[in-house]
Motif scaffolding. Sequence first.
Motif, mmCIF file in Angstrom:
data_model
loop_
_atom_site.group_PDB
_atom_site.id
_atom_site.type_symbol
_atom_site.label_atom_id
_atom_site.label_comp_id
_atom_site.label_asym_id
_atom_site.label_seq_id
_atom_site.Cartn_x
_atom_site.Cartn_y
_atom_site.Cartn_z
ATOM 1 N N MET A 31 -13.768 -3.025 -28.350
ATOM 2 C CA MET A 31 -14.459 -3.341 -29.583
ATOM 3 C C MET A 31 -15.264 -2.123 -30.015
ATOM 4 O O MET A 31 -15.823 -1.407 -29.207
ATOM 5 N N THR A 32 -15.327 -1.900 -31.293
ATOM 6 C CA THR A 32 -16.075 -0.789 -31.867
ATOM 7 C C THR A 32 -17.426 -1.280 -32.374
ATOM 8 O O THR A 32 -17.634 -2.471 -32.551
ATOM 9 N N ASP A 33 -18.337 -0.348 -32.599
ATOM 10 C CA ASP A 33 -19.642 -0.707 -33.160
ATOM 11 C C ASP A 33 -19.643 -0.639 -34.671
ATOM 12 O O ASP A 33 -20.625 -0.982 -35.311
ATOM 13 N N ASP A 34 -18.546 -0.158 -35.251
ATOM 14 C CA ASP A 34 -18.459 -0.008 -36.695
ATOM 15 C C ASP A 34 -17.784 -1.204 -37.336
ATOM 16 O O ASP A 34 -16.872 -1.793 -36.774
ATOM 17 N N ALA A 35 -18.237 -1.508 -38.533
ATOM 18 C CA ALA A 35 -17.489 -2.437 -39.378
ATOM 19 C C ALA A 35 -16.351 -1.620 -39.974
ATOM 20 O O ALA A 35 -16.374 -0.390 -39.935
ATOM 21 N N TYR A 36 -15.348 -2.284 -40.517
ATOM 22 C CA TYR A 36 -14.215 -1.570 -41.105
ATOM 23 C C TYR A 36 -13.915 -2.081 -42.496
ATOM 24 O O TYR A 36 -13.854 -3.288 -42.723
ATOM 25 N N LEU A 37 -13.720 -1.131 -43.395
ATOM 26 C CA LEU A 37 -13.095 -1.419 -44.674
ATOM 27 C C LEU A 37 -11.609 -1.277 -44.430
ATOM 28 O O LEU A 37 -11.181 -0.366 -43.698
ATOM 29 N N PHE A 38 -10.808 -2.149 -45.000
ATOM 30 C CA PHE A 38 -9.366 -2.012 -44.837
ATOM 31 C C PHE A 38 -8.663 -2.620 -46.030
ATOM 32 O O PHE A 38 -9.226 -3.419 -46.768
ATOM 33 N N LEU A 39 -7.432 -2.192 -46.200
ATOM 34 C CA LEU A 39 -6.600 -2.684 -47.293
ATOM 35 C C LEU A 39 -5.457 -3.497 -46.728
ATOM 36 O O LEU A 39 -4.853 -3.118 -45.722
ATOM 37 N N VAL A 40 -5.162 -4.607 -47.383
ATOM 38 C CA VAL A 40 -4.059 -5.465 -46.955
ATOM 39 C C VAL A 40 -3.079 -5.614 -48.111
ATOM 40 O O VAL A 40 -3.444 -5.449 -49.273
ATOM 41 N N ASP A 41 -1.836 -5.906 -47.764
ATOM 42 C CA ASP A 41 -0.831 -6.127 -48.802
ATOM 43 C C ASP A 41 -1.030 -7.468 -49.480
ATOM 44 O O ASP A 41 -0.894 -7.602 -50.687
ATOM 45 N N GLU A 42 -1.370 -8.471 -48.680
ATOM 46 C CA GLU A 42 -1.555 -9.840 -49.194
ATOM 47 C C GLU A 42 -2.969 -10.288 -48.841
ATOM 48 O O GLU A 42 -3.277 -10.480 -47.664
ATOM 49 N N PRO A 43 -3.865 -10.439 -49.824
ATOM 50 C CA PRO A 43 -5.260 -10.733 -49.524
ATOM 51 C C PRO A 43 -5.548 -12.135 -48.980
ATOM 52 O O PRO A 43 -6.638 -12.383 -48.503
ATOM 53 N N THR A 44 -4.587 -13.038 -49.030
ATOM 54 C CA THR A 44 -4.842 -14.368 -48.488
ATOM 55 C C THR A 44 -4.581 -14.371 -46.990
ATOM 56 O O THR A 44 -3.768 -13.609 -46.476
ATOM 57 N N GLU A 45 -5.299 -15.217 -46.291
ATOM 58 C CA GLU A 45 -5.116 -15.393 -44.851
ATOM 59 C C GLU A 45 -5.312 -14.097 -44.060
ATOM 60 O O GLU A 45 -4.595 -13.838 -43.106
ATOM 61 N N ALA A 94 -14.559 -6.094 -42.423
ATOM 62 C CA ALA A 94 -14.625 -6.912 -41.206
ATOM 63 C C ALA A 94 -15.732 -6.383 -40.296
ATOM 64 O O ALA A 94 -15.915 -5.166 -40.181
ATOM 65 N N PRO A 95 -16.464 -7.295 -39.647
ATOM 66 C CA PRO A 95 -17.500 -6.862 -38.712
ATOM 67 C C PRO A 95 -16.855 -6.303 -37.434
ATOM 68 O O PRO A 95 -15.667 -6.525 -37.187
ATOM 69 N N PRO A 96 -17.633 -5.583 -36.630
ATOM 70 C CA PRO A 96 -17.071 -4.958 -35.427
ATOM 71 C C PRO A 96 -16.299 -5.914 -34.518
ATOM 72 O O PRO A 96 -15.234 -5.562 -34.009
ATOM 73 N N GLU A 97 -16.792 -7.128 -34.359
ATOM 74 C CA GLU A 97 -16.139 -8.068 -33.439
ATOM 75 C C GLU A 97 -14.822 -8.619 -33.972
ATOM 76 O O GLU A 97 -14.084 -9.274 -33.237
ATOM 77 N N HIS A 98 -14.497 -8.371 -35.224
ATOM 78 C CA HIS A 98 -13.238 -8.857 -35.812
ATOM 79 C C HIS A 98 -12.209 -7.760 -36.043
ATOM 80 O O HIS A 98 -11.143 -8.025 -36.589
ATOM 81 N N THR A 99 -12.514 -6.534 -35.628
ATOM 82 C CA THR A 99 -11.598 -5.433 -35.929
ATOM 83 C C THR A 99 -10.261 -5.580 -35.220
ATOM 84 O O THR A 99 -9.255 -5.067 -35.712
ATOM 85 N N GLY A 100 -10.222 -6.291 -34.125
ATOM 86 C CA GLY A 100 -8.948 -6.520 -33.442
ATOM 87 C C GLY A 100 -7.982 -7.364 -34.261
ATOM 88 O O GLY A 100 -6.777 -7.330 -34.024
ATOM 89 N N ALA A 101 -8.501 -8.101 -35.235
ATOM 90 C CA ALA A 101 -7.654 -8.960 -36.073
ATOM 91 C C ALA A 101 -7.128 -8.239 -37.310
ATOM 92 O O ALA A 101 -6.316 -8.793 -38.047
ATOM 93 N N ILE A 102 -7.573 -7.015 -37.530
ATOM 94 C CA ILE A 102 -7.080 -6.255 -38.686
ATOM 95 C C ILE A 102 -5.626 -5.897 -38.427
ATOM 96 O O ILE A 102 -5.285 -5.406 -37.351
ATOM 97 N N LEU A 122 -10.972 2.191 -42.592
ATOM 98 C CA LEU A 122 -12.019 3.193 -42.532
ATOM 99 C C LEU A 122 -13.252 2.582 -41.869
ATOM 100 O O LEU A 122 -13.754 1.556 -42.338
ATOM 101 N N PRO A 123 -13.741 3.189 -40.765
ATOM 102 C CA PRO A 123 -14.989 2.688 -40.179
ATOM 103 C C PRO A 123 -16.160 2.999 -41.107
ATOM 104 O O PRO A 123 -16.215 4.081 -41.697
ATOM 105 N N VAL A 124 -17.049 2.042 -41.256
ATOM 106 C CA VAL A 124 -18.218 2.224 -42.115
ATOM 107 C C VAL A 124 -19.479 1.763 -41.392
ATOM 108 O O VAL A 124 -19.474 0.725 -40.729
ATOM 109 N N PRO A 125 -20.534 2.551 -41.516
ATOM 110 C CA PRO A 125 -21.806 2.124 -40.925
ATOM 111 C C PRO A 125 -22.498 1.137 -41.858
ATOM 112 O O PRO A 125 -22.508 1.318 -43.065
#
Length: 141
Positions: A1-15, A54-62, A69-72
Amino acid sequence: MTDDAYLFLVDEPTETPGVPPSAVGALACMETPAVRAWLNAQHASEASPRLRLAPPEHTGAIPEEAERLPVPLTDEELSRLRHRTAPEALAEVEAELLAYRDCAHGRDEMLARALAAGLPPHRVAELTGEDMAVVRAAARR
């Protein structure tokens, strides 16, 4: 697990994990050159429905293939993000705890002021619902 939140882009924003950054409120990181350059390179904007946070604890689900991109985040921003990504039942309890934190802030100082003003400890305990030991401890501060 990382300490950073992440901005990310998805193809389909649902689910998908995370939430749109706008759902969290104003975020200082969105104005940084790094985030601006990343969004520009991805041909995306802050308002894109594909953009998630996504918060740090959810980055594995990305999703593995997602551009990220990790963001502080500040403690307050991270708290708001976690509140928005929590299941509804947990979010309700979190909201109650935040309300408690807000109303309990400065409790000891308020108890000490009441005692210094001349209210007897038993009356302070009665009015606040605090235990007498808590009221007595505030008197010693």
